[in-house]
Design a protein around this motif. Structure first.
Motif, PDB file in Angstrom:
ATOM      1  N   THR A 138       4.452   6.621  -2.160  1.00  0.00           N
ATOM      2  CA  THR A 138       2.915   7.048  -1.910  1.00  0.00           C
ATOM      3  C   THR A 138       2.320   6.961  -3.332  1.00  0.00           C
ATOM      4  O   THR A 138       1.305   6.615  -3.538  1.00  0.00           O
ATOM      5  N   ARG A 139       2.995   7.684  -4.147  1.00  0.00           N
ATOM      6  CA  ARG A 139       2.669   7.780  -5.703  1.00  0.00           C
ATOM      7  C   ARG A 139       2.278   6.332  -6.272  1.00  0.00           C
ATOM      8  O   ARG A 139       1.276   6.380  -6.866  1.00  0.00           O
ATOM      9  N   SER A 140       3.326   5.459  -6.097  1.00  0.00           N
ATOM     10  CA  SER A 140       3.125   4.169  -6.657  1.00  0.00           C
ATOM     11  C   SER A 140       1.997   3.474  -6.003  1.00  0.00           C
ATOM     12  O   SER A 140       1.363   2.727  -6.660  1.00  0.00           O
ATOM     13  N   ALA A 141       1.875   3.480  -4.719  1.00  0.00           N
ATOM     14  CA  ALA A 141       0.939   2.955  -4.044  1.00  0.00           C
ATOM     15  C   ALA A 141      -0.698   3.561  -4.661  1.00  0.00           C
ATOM     16  O   ALA A 141      -1.640   2.733  -4.871  1.00  0.00           O
ATOM     17  N   GLU A 142      -0.674   4.607  -4.670  1.00  0.00           N
ATOM     18  CA  GLU A 142      -1.987   5.414  -5.132  1.00  0.00           C
ATOM     19  C   GLU A 142      -2.186   4.922  -6.720  1.00  0.00           C
ATOM     20  O   GLU A 142      -3.402   4.610  -7.004  1.00  0.00           O
ATOM     21  N   ALA A 143      -1.099   4.986  -7.422  1.00  0.00           N
ATOM     22  CA  ALA A 143      -1.020   4.411  -8.784  1.00  0.00           C
ATOM     23  C   ALA A 143      -1.736   3.049  -8.882  1.00  0.00           C
ATOM     24  O   ALA A 143      -2.568   2.771  -9.819  1.00  0.00           O
ATOM     25  N   LEU A 186      11.804   9.491  -1.757  1.00  0.00           N
ATOM     26  CA  LEU A 186      11.381   7.986  -1.728  1.00  0.00           C
ATOM     27  C   LEU A 186      10.321   7.768  -1.453  1.00  0.00           C
ATOM     28  O   LEU A 186       9.259   7.169  -1.901  1.00  0.00           O
ATOM     29  N   LYS A 187       9.793   8.457  -0.202  1.00  0.00           N
ATOM     30  CA  LYS A 187       8.605   8.125   0.478  1.00  0.00           C
ATOM     31  C   LYS A 187       7.486   8.616  -0.177  1.00  0.00           C
ATOM     32  O   LYS A 187       6.542   8.137  -0.585  1.00  0.00           O
ATOM     33  N   SER A 188       7.768   9.723  -1.069  1.00  0.00           N
ATOM     34  CA  SER A 188       6.694  10.256  -1.814  1.00  0.00           C
ATOM     35  C   SER A 188       6.431   9.494  -3.016  1.00  0.00           C
ATOM     36  O   SER A 188       5.426   9.185  -3.579  1.00  0.00           O
ATOM     37  N   GLU A 189       7.612   8.969  -3.762  1.00  0.00           N
ATOM     38  CA  GLU A 189       7.560   8.228  -4.763  1.00  0.00           C
ATOM     39  C   GLU A 189       6.782   6.635  -4.357  1.00  0.00           C
ATOM     40  O   GLU A 189       5.912   6.274  -5.227  1.00  0.00           O
TER      41      GLU A 189
END
Length: 109
Positions: free
Chosen positions: A81-86, A76-79
């Motif tokens: 982070t990826r969402s915030a980066e996107a 979840l944390k990784s997702e």
């Protein structure tokens, strides 16, 4: 040699007196009581062993669940982070579009 006094207190005094009055010898009474104590101890040991095994299985199950939860939290944390980066990349692209449009408008004038 049995220590009869050591076992005498494990027998109900009335039972002890009744058995002695009935002609049963002290050593025989102690032997029987010792056997009963050993049987009870064995039964308790079996119950405790079973309980310990059940507790170990439950502990292992909970540890597995906890590990799975930690892995899901990491995913979840990784997702996130990826969402915030996107989202940041989308904002950069929107800014680039606005800048490009402004630049095109400036050139058109």
């Amino acid at each position: 040699e049995l220590n009869i006094e050591a076992f005498q207190d494990r027998i109900d005094p009335e039972t002890w007196a009744d058995k002695l009055a009935a002609g049963e010898g002290r050593e025989r009474l102690v032997q029987r009581q010792l056997h009963e104590i050993e049987t009870e101890t064995d039964r308790e040991r079996i119950e405790l062993t079973s309980h310990i095994q059940s507790s170990r299985h439950e502990c292992a199950r909970q540890q597995n669940q906890h590990q799975a939860m930690l892995e899901l939290q990491a995913q979840l944390k990784s997702e996130q982070t990826r969402s915030a980066e996107a989202e940041a990349h989308i904002l950069d692209l929107q800014t680039h579009v606005v800048n490009t449009t402004q630049h095109a408008d400036t050139l058109a004038e």
